[in-house]
Write a protein that holds these residues in place. Structure first.
Motif, PDB file in Angstrom:
ATOM      1  N   VAL A  31       0.772  -1.211  -0.050  1.00 60.43           N
ATOM      2  CA  VAL A  31      -0.135   0.037  -0.011  1.00 60.43           C
ATOM      3  C   VAL A  31       1.104   1.358  -0.117  1.00 60.43           C
ATOM      4  N   TYR A  32       1.861   1.328   1.009  1.00 59.40           N
ATOM      5  CA  TYR A  32       2.646   2.472   0.876  1.00 59.40           C
ATOM      6  C   TYR A  32       3.625   2.433  -0.403  1.00 59.40           C
ATOM      7  N   ASN A  33       4.007   1.697  -1.047  1.00 62.38           N
ATOM      8  CA  ASN A  33       4.936   1.641  -2.299  1.00 62.38           C
ATOM      9  C   ASN A  33       3.894   2.074  -3.507  1.00 62.38           C
ATOM     10  N   LYS A  34       2.705   1.761  -3.602  1.00 64.77           N
ATOM     11  CA  LYS A  34       1.767   2.082  -4.732  1.00 64.77           C
ATOM     12  C   LYS A  34       0.717   3.272  -4.541  1.00 64.77           C
ATOM     13  N   TYR A  35       0.393   3.396  -3.280  1.00 69.84           N
ATOM     14  CA  TYR A  35      -0.645   4.507  -2.934  1.00 69.84           C
ATOM     15  C   TYR A  35      -0.104   5.681  -1.774  1.00 69.84           C
ATOM     16  N   GLY A  36       1.334   5.457  -1.294  1.00 69.40           N
ATOM     17  CA  GLY A  36       1.803   6.334  -0.417  1.00 69.40           C
ATOM     18  C   GLY A  36       0.986   6.198   0.782  1.00 69.40           C
ATOM     19  N   ILE A  37       0.049   5.371   1.019  1.00 74.17           N
ATOM     20  CA  ILE A  37      -0.721   5.310   2.446  1.00 74.17           C
ATOM     21  C   ILE A  37       0.098   4.772   3.403  1.00 74.17           C
ATOM     22  N   ASP A  38       0.463   5.400   4.588  1.00 73.42           N
ATOM     23  CA  ASP A  38       1.359   4.708   5.462  1.00 73.42           C
ATOM     24  C   ASP A  38       0.441   4.085   6.568  1.00 73.42           C
ATOM     25  N   ARG A 229      -6.159  18.736   0.441  1.00 72.49           N
ATOM     26  CA  ARG A 229      -6.266  18.992   2.107  1.00 72.49           C
ATOM     27  C   ARG A 229      -6.769  17.515   2.633  1.00 72.49           C
ATOM     28  N   ASN A 230      -6.184  17.196   4.025  1.00 68.40           N
ATOM     29  CA  ASN A 230      -6.657  15.860   4.618  1.00 68.40           C
ATOM     30  C   ASN A 230      -6.281  14.846   3.721  1.00 68.40           C
ATOM     31  N   VAL A 231      -5.243  14.644   3.034  1.00 65.88           N
ATOM     32  CA  VAL A 231      -4.972  13.627   2.222  1.00 65.88           C
ATOM     33  C   VAL A 231      -3.445  13.175   2.568  1.00 65.88           C
ATOM     34  N   MET A 232      -2.493  14.375   2.844  1.00 68.18           N
ATOM     35  CA  MET A 232      -1.403  13.719   3.129  1.00 68.18           C
ATOM     36  C   MET A 232      -1.183  13.418   4.634  1.00 68.18           C
ATOM     37  N   TYR A 234      -2.018  10.962   5.607  1.00 70.64           N
ATOM     38  CA  TYR A 234      -2.012   9.387   5.553  1.00 70.64           C
ATOM     39  C   TYR A 234      -0.890   8.945   4.949  1.00 70.64           C
ATOM     40  N   PHE A 235       0.228  10.112   4.548  1.00 71.63           N
ATOM     41  CA  PHE A 235       1.559   9.966   4.029  1.00 71.63           C
ATOM     42  C   PHE A 235       2.495  10.109   5.112  1.00 71.63           C
ATOM     43  N   ASP A 236       3.681   9.700   4.750  1.00 74.01           N
ATOM     44  CA  ASP A 236       4.854   9.900   5.772  1.00 74.01           C
ATOM     45  C   ASP A 236       5.564  11.188   5.190  1.00 74.01           C
ATOM     46  N   ALA A 237       6.540  11.899   5.977  1.00 77.57           N
ATOM     47  CA  ALA A 237       7.207  13.035   5.516  1.00 77.57           C
ATOM     48  C   ALA A 237       7.713  12.997   3.916  1.00 77.57           C
ATOM     49  N   GLN A 238       8.443  11.824   3.752  1.00 79.63           N
ATOM     50  CA  GLN A 238       9.043  11.586   2.488  1.00 79.63           C
ATOM     51  C   GLN A 238       8.366  11.546   1.378  1.00 79.63           C
ATOM     52  N   THR A 239       7.246  11.076   1.370  1.00 76.20           N
ATOM     53  CA  THR A 239       6.037  10.875   0.391  1.00 76.20           C
ATOM     54  C   THR A 239       5.513  12.262   0.291  1.00 76.20           C
ATOM     55  N   THR A 240       5.233  12.876   1.301  1.00 72.29           N
ATOM     56  CA  THR A 240       4.667  14.302   1.502  1.00 72.29           C
ATOM     57  C   THR A 240       5.439  15.235   0.566  1.00 72.29           C
ATOM     58  N   ALA A 241       6.707  15.232   0.987  1.00 72.58           N
ATOM     59  CA  ALA A 241       7.733  16.196   0.443  1.00 72.58           C
ATOM     60  C   ALA A 241       7.826  15.826  -1.036  1.00 72.58           C
ATOM     61  N   ARG A 242       7.810  14.612  -1.502  1.00 68.26           N
ATOM     62  CA  ARG A 242       7.604  14.259  -2.978  1.00 68.26           C
ATOM     63  C   ARG A 242       6.578  14.875  -3.601  1.00 68.26           C
ATOM     64  N   LEU A 243       5.363  14.786  -3.017  1.00 74.64           N
ATOM     65  CA  LEU A 243       4.042  15.007  -3.640  1.00 74.64           C
ATOM     66  C   LEU A 243       3.956  16.448  -3.852  1.00 74.64           C
ATOM     67  N   GLY A 260      -4.443  20.707   4.304  1.00 77.04           N
ATOM     68  CA  GLY A 260      -5.154  20.625   5.386  1.00 77.04           C
ATOM     69  C   GLY A 260      -4.366  21.528   6.673  1.00 77.04           C
ATOM     70  N   HIS A 261      -5.439  22.035   7.721  1.00 79.44           N
ATOM     71  CA  HIS A 261      -4.566  22.668   8.871  1.00 79.44           C
ATOM     72  C   HIS A 261      -3.805  21.683   9.801  1.00 79.44           C
ATOM     73  N   SER A 262      -4.108  20.406   9.645  1.00 80.95           N
ATOM     74  CA  SER A 262      -3.360  19.562  10.635  1.00 80.95           C
ATOM     75  C   SER A 262      -2.287  19.001   9.932  1.00 80.95           C
ATOM     76  N   GLU A 263      -1.912  19.222   8.545  1.00 81.00           N
ATOM     77  CA  GLU A 263      -0.854  19.003   7.749  1.00 81.00           C
ATOM     78  C   GLU A 263       0.124  19.936   7.682  1.00 81.00           C
ATOM     79  N   SER A 264       1.446  19.636   7.433  1.00 78.80           N
ATOM     80  CA  SER A 264       2.482  20.345   7.274  1.00 78.80           C
ATOM     81  C   SER A 264       3.321  20.143   6.137  1.00 78.80           C
ATOM     82  N   ILE A 265       3.938  21.252   5.775  1.00 77.80           N
ATOM     83  CA  ILE A 265       5.039  21.365   4.573  1.00 77.80           C
ATOM     84  C   ILE A 265       6.371  21.765   5.343  1.00 77.80           C
TER      85      ILE A 265
END
Ligand SMILES: C[S@@+](CC[C@H](N)C(=O)[O-])C[C@H]1O[C@@H](n2cnc3c(N)ncnc32)[C@H](O)[C@@H]1O
Length: 285
Positions: A31-38, A229-232, A234-243, A260-265
């Motif tokens: 799931v992580y490799n294909k969809y990014g979801i951790d 919003r509110n998608v990342m 479910y992703f880890d920092a590395q996947t988020t940064a790439r996205l 999303g307000h609970s997400e960070s870049i």
């Protein structure tokens, strides 16, 4: 008293099959490799959400289930799997500050800098509330000038189940609670069963497509407004940064990214300019 099965919560009504450590690792890695979801901290969630799938196919171990899932060439089982494991909670008026900012700041900034179209993307749109909400803001902002503008919104997700609801645009009345009363009256039609359907003039402004954000983005023109919003979460920092980097490359000069307000870049690692919490802009000049 013994309740009939249908009335029991899913986790109780199903006989839960447990994942072995090896199965858990294979499934979460896939799931992580294909969809990014951790999902590496979501063992119970996986077991609970897939219980019904296993039972429907008379499968008693996750190894057997994965063999079945990976062998299915139709893609249907993978779709059912994704519909089960994604979390799709959403509602109208969610993080309303974004829609206010869009109306009062982003659109007045973009309008004089664009000719007659705005490229808008709701990425990870779930059942379409966010995309329709954006279409309502467009209607409010442009008013009669809207006829001269193409502001079609592309809305994408990996779950076909939510995309189907999105396409119909029908929601329970509670899902609209975040919207002003006037918007509820103006942009929805009350149905006989108590649900509400988004007005046709708003529905036709949104195009829904299935798309995995881990894939390469293919687009004709870069986007002026991206909501993810509110998608990342479910992703880890590395996947988020790439996205975020892919979003940046797909953003037009002066365009915006809303998260999303609970997400960070990580602000040191992005080329976007931070505007205010959960709002970024591409400014190179
Ligand atoms: C919690 S919903 C967020 C909906 C909406 N953006 C909001 O803020 O209310 C997260 C959505 O992201 C989708 N999603 C998760 N991973 C994805 C991926 N790799 N590609 C596309 N969509 C994904 C899920 O299917 C789910 O519908």
């Amino acid at each position: 008293m013994v309740l009939p099965e249908a009335e029991l919560p899913e986790a109780l009504s199903e006989s839960i099959v447990h994942l072995t450590d090896a199965e858990f690792s294979t499934l979460t890695r896939f799931v992580y490799n294909k969809y990014g979801i951790d999902l590496h901290r979501k063992r119970l969630l996986i077991e609970g959400r897939l219980a019904r799938e296993l039972r429907a196919h008379n499968i008693t171990t996750f190894s057997e289930y994965m063999n079945f899932l990976f062998a299915d060439k139709t893609g249907e089982e993978m779709q059912r799997f994704l519909n089960r494991i994604t979390t799709n909670h959403s509602f109208f008026g969610r993080e309303n500050e974004h829609f206010e900012f869009l109306l009062r700041t982003a659109l007045p900034y973009l309008e004089p800098r664009r000719k007659n179209d705005l490229r808008i993307w709701s990425a990870g749109c779930s059942a379409g509330q966010e995309a329709y909400n954006i279409a309502m803001v467009m209607d409010e902002y442009f008013g009669p000038r809207k006829a001269q503008w193409d502001t079609t919104i592309l809305a994408t997700d990996i779950s076909t189940k939510v995309l189907k609801t999105a396409q119909e645009g029908i929601y329970p009345a509670e899902n609209l609670i975040g919207l002003p009363e006037a918007w509820r009256r103006k942009y929805f039609q009350a149905l006989a069963d108590g649900n509400c359907q988004v007005a046709e003039k708003i529905r036709k402004e949104v195009v829904f497509r299935i798309f995995n954000l881990m894939n390469t983005f293919v687009y004709k023109k870069p986007f002026d407004i991206i909501f993810c919003r509110n998608v990342m979460i479910y992703f880890d920092a590395q996947t988020t940064a790439r996205l975020v980097e892919k979003f940046y490359n797909a953003t037009a000069e002066g365009g915006y990214l809303f998260i999303g307000h609970s997400e960070s870049i990580n602000r040191e690692h992005t080329k976007y300019t931070y505007i205010k919490p959960a709002i970024y802009q591409k400014l190179t000049q």
